[in-house]
Design an enzyme around this catalytic site. Structure first.
Site, PDB file in Angstrom:
ATOM      1  N   ASP A  20       1.880   3.850   3.037  1.00 41.56           N
ATOM      2  CA  ASP A  20       0.590   4.443   2.531  1.00 41.56           C
ATOM      3  C   ASP A  20       1.373   5.981   1.336  1.00 41.56           C
ATOM      4  OD1 ASP A  20      -1.830   5.606   1.634  1.00 41.56           O
ATOM      5  OD2 ASP A  20      -2.163   6.581   3.708  1.00 41.56           O
ATOM      6  N   HIS A  45     -10.313   0.340  -0.524  1.00 41.81           N
ATOM      7  CA  HIS A  45      -9.751   1.606   0.316  1.00 41.81           C
ATOM      8  C   HIS A  45     -10.894   1.533   0.983  1.00 41.81           C
ATOM      9  CE1 HIS A  45      -6.266   3.646  -1.405  1.00 41.81           C
ATOM     10  NE2 HIS A  45      -6.227   3.707  -0.099  1.00 41.81           N
ATOM     11  N   GLU A  78     -10.993   3.177   6.959  1.00 42.20           N
ATOM     12  CA  GLU A  78      -9.741   4.147   6.777  1.00 42.20           C
ATOM     13  C   GLU A  78     -11.223   5.412   7.860  1.00 42.20           C
ATOM     14  OE1 GLU A  78      -6.080   6.806   4.849  1.00 42.20           O
ATOM     15  OE2 GLU A  78      -7.612   5.576   3.705  1.00 42.20           O
ATOM     16  N   HIS A 113       1.135  -1.091   0.268  1.00 42.16           N
ATOM     17  CA  HIS A 113       0.171  -0.015  -0.042  1.00 42.16           C
ATOM     18  C   HIS A 113       0.846   1.294  -0.317  1.00 42.16           C
ATOM     19  CE1 HIS A 113      -3.650   1.696   1.392  1.00 42.16           C
ATOM     20  NE2 HIS A 113      -3.099   2.822   0.614  1.00 42.16           N
ATOM     21  N   HIS A 152       1.265   5.163  -2.493  1.00 39.21           N
ATOM     22  CA  HIS A 152       0.927   6.038  -3.564  1.00 39.21           C
ATOM     23  C   HIS A 152       1.349   6.163  -3.914  1.00 39.21           C
ATOM     24  CE1 HIS A 152      -3.039   5.673  -2.289  1.00 39.21           C
ATOM     25  NE2 HIS A 152      -2.946   5.614  -0.920  1.00 39.21           N
ATOM     26  N   ASP A 158       1.480   9.113  -6.105  1.00 34.98           N
ATOM     27  CA  ASP A 158       1.694  10.555  -5.245  1.00 34.98           C
ATOM     28  C   ASP A 158       2.220  10.954  -4.960  1.00 34.98           C
ATOM     29  OD1 ASP A 158      -0.913   9.811  -5.764  1.00 34.98           O
ATOM     30  OD2 ASP A 158      -2.383  10.813  -5.942  1.00 34.98           O
ATOM     31  N   GLY A 197      -9.479   7.953  -2.439  1.00 30.83           N
ATOM     32  CA  GLY A 197     -10.280   8.954  -2.234  1.00 30.83           C
ATOM     33  C   GLY A 197     -11.246   9.744  -0.905  1.00 30.83           C
TER      34      GLY A 197
END
Length: 372
Positions: free
Chosen positions: A313, A213, A216, A25, A27, A29, A186
């Site tokens: 993350d 996701h 969370e 996991h 990302h 970006d 998102g």
């Protein structure tokens, strides 16, 4: 901000950064180097809040430490702004792989949302191909440096948008060209997995793996939706599965634990949890249990036999690495190398690779930890 491997050692002296690790996991970006952001922003004329790499790194860390996922996600407006060209995407992906390899990662799944990288004229397919180009270059760089790493893309659809089916088709279209799975990300609350049921139906029809996701910024109903509507094979974060667990303590030495139906299902089916300790603190995902790492339900879930994995993350926003997350958990809960090995074996088994490849990763992990 990059950190040298020797910075992350256990008190006994073991260098965690050299241990073989799996990143599930992470990302794209959320893992840029601050200096790269500065250089790419200059090339496209994007104004940054800070123009020195150290100051920019601190800005990301401070803005991300808000206790709110919605606020946390606003920092991505900066990173995605410099990832709109083929050159920008390829460079970020290449450096991403380089940084993972330097941290001892032997297999990583990089998740990102192509739909957020189209403002400069790229098509969805162009974007995926640009990222894969950078990944391939990063793998070559690692090999030339004496390391071996494998990488798969997780193509992500944004929950608040209405492009789920289109992004699912994109992922399947590139399944033999680097894409290994699908994700939705998102703002979680208010945007359940059921909104993209057509995408998940399409993916199931094409036997394509999914992680979602969930758990969370929303609770058990979100996790239930990920499992039912999304047919998720893994839960992205999933930390709030602990809301479905009741611990009754009779004394300091004894307690009774009751699992709700969703928690029992996740445990019994060995559905992996992609836990990200530092990020969970920053976004308030564990606010119900406390505001320090020692309050994180990670250890409860581990002791109860859930398939816990350790993840970053977003390395930039949390100023972290996979090695750092492991050391932080070790300090909080007294874990040692044997625990770290379990976490990596869990992650290897959870990858979206063929069985034979997962078994090879397991062998690499066991051999690496035996030499530690």
């Amino acid at each position: 901000m990059t950190t040298s491997p020797e910075d992350y050692r256990l008190r006994g002296g073991a260098n965690v950064s050299t241990l073989p690790k799996i990143s599930l996991h992470d990302h794209l970006d959320g893992g840029l180097r601050p200096q790269t952001i500065i250089e790419l922003a200059d090339a496209v004329g994007f104004a940054l809040p800070e123009t020195e790499s150290g100051d920019l790194a601190r800005w990301f860390s401070e803005k991300s430490d808000s206790g709110s996922l919605v606020e946390y996600l606003k920092t991505f407006d900066v990173t995605t702004a410099v990832m709109q060209t083929r050159e920008g995407l390829s460079r970020v992906a290449r450096e991403f792989v380089q940084d993972l390899s330097k941290d001892g990662v032997i297999y990583g799944e990089i998740r990102w949302a192509p739909e957020q990288h189209l403002t400069a004229g790229l098509s969805l397919d162009d974007a995926v191909e640009a990222v894969q180009e950078g990944i391939d270059e990063g793998i070559d760089d690692a090999q030339n440096a004496g390391s071996r790493i494998r990488i798969g893309q997780l193509v992500t659809a944004m929950r608040h948008a209405d492009r789920g089916l289109e992004i699912a088709e994109l992922a399947v279209r590139h399944r033999d060209r680097g894409v290994v799975g699908f994700d939705i990300a998102g703002a979680e609350a208010g945007f359940p997995a059921s909104r993209m049921r057509d995408a998940f139906d399409y993916l199931a029809l094409h036997l394509f793996p999914v992680t979602v996701h969930a758990g969370e910024a929303d609770g058990i109903d979100s996790i239930r939706g990920a499992l039912f509507d999304g047919r998720a094979l893994r839960l992205g974060h999933g930390v709030r599965i602990a809301e479905d667990i009741v611990v009754d303590r009779e004394t300091d030495e004894s307690s009774y634990v009751t699992l709700g139906s969703v928690a029992q299902w996740v445990k019994d089916r060995e559905i992996p949890l992609e836990l990200s300790p530092s990020s969970n603190l920053q976004t308030g995902a564990i606010a119900a249990w406390g505001d320090d790492l020692v309050d994180h339900p990670f250890d409860l879930l581990y002791q109860l036999g859930f398939q816990v994995t350790v993840n970053t993350d977003n390395r930039l926003m949390s100023n972290t690495s996979l090695s750092k997350e492991l050391v932080l958990l070790g300090e909080a809960f007294g874990y040692d190398l044997s625990d770290f090995e379990v976490f990596q074996l869990n992650a290897a088994a959870a990858t979206f690779l063929p069985l034979e490849d997962r078994e090879e990763l397991v062998d690499q992990i066991i051999a690496g930890f035996e030499q530690a």
